[in-house]
Write a protein that holds these residues in place. Structure first.
Motif, PDB file in Angstrom:
ATOM      1  N   MET A   1      40.606 -25.224  31.920  1.00 46.38           N
ATOM      2  CA  MET A   1      41.924 -25.775  31.660  1.00 46.38           C
ATOM      3  C   MET A   1      41.852 -26.546  30.343  1.00 46.38           C
ATOM      4  O   MET A   1      40.950 -27.325  30.111  1.00 46.38           O
ATOM      5  N   THR A   3      43.003 -29.281  27.397  1.00 48.44           N
ATOM      6  CA  THR A   3      43.437 -30.679  27.461  1.00 48.44           C
ATOM      7  C   THR A   3      44.952 -30.786  27.344  1.00 48.44           C
ATOM      8  O   THR A   3      45.551 -31.711  27.876  1.00 48.44           O
ATOM      9  N   THR A   5      47.159 -28.707  28.685  1.00 45.24           N
ATOM     10  CA  THR A   5      47.702 -28.447  30.013  1.00 45.24           C
ATOM     11  C   THR A   5      47.494 -29.648  30.924  1.00 45.24           C
ATOM     12  O   THR A   5      48.382 -30.011  31.695  1.00 45.24           O
ATOM     13  N   GLU A   6      46.334 -30.266  30.849  1.00 42.66           N
ATOM     14  CA  GLU A   6      46.062 -31.458  31.660  1.00 42.66           C
ATOM     15  C   GLU A   6      47.014 -32.585  31.293  1.00 42.66           C
ATOM     16  O   GLU A   6      47.511 -33.295  32.170  1.00 42.66           O
ATOM     17  N   HIS A   7      47.273 -32.729  29.990  1.00 40.74           N
ATOM     18  CA  HIS A   7      48.195 -33.778  29.537  1.00 40.74           C
ATOM     19  C   HIS A   7      49.597 -33.527  30.065  1.00 40.74           C
ATOM     20  O   HIS A   7      50.286 -34.444  30.515  1.00 40.74           O
ATOM     21  N   ASP A   9      50.373 -31.824  32.809  1.00 41.35           N
ATOM     22  CA  ASP A   9      50.349 -32.068  34.247  1.00 41.35           C
ATOM     23  C   ASP A   9      50.447 -33.564  34.543  1.00 41.35           C
ATOM     24  O   ASP A   9      51.140 -33.977  35.472  1.00 41.35           O
ATOM     25  N   GLN A  10      49.766 -34.384  33.767  1.00 41.72           N
ATOM     26  CA  GLN A  10      49.822 -35.828  33.963  1.00 41.72           C
ATOM     27  C   GLN A  10      51.224 -36.357  33.677  1.00 41.72           C
ATOM     28  O   GLN A  10      51.718 -37.232  34.386  1.00 41.72           O
TER      29      GLN A  10
END
Length: 55
Positions: A1, A3, A5-7, A9-10
């Motif tokens: 994944m 970063t 996409t993670e950002h 999602d957060q």
């Protein structure tokens, strides 16, 4: 994944939590205003009416 996409999602999770918190705050505030304006009679009548609909 990645970063990115993670950002995202957060950010979505924070938005969800914020919206739920705002909805709860609105319900509590409206209940407080009703209590302040009409006293306990409103809530007693609502509970009685709700129970009457159930039975």
């Amino acid at each position: 994944m990645s970063t990115e996409t993670e950002h995202t999602d957060q950010q979505e999770q924070r938005a969800r939590i914020g919206l739920v918190a705002a909805a709860v705050l609105c319900l509590v505030a409206s209940g407080g205003i009703l209590w302040w304006r009409y006293g306990g009679a409103v809530f007693n009548d609502l509970v009685t009416a709700g129970l009457a609909w159930c039975f």
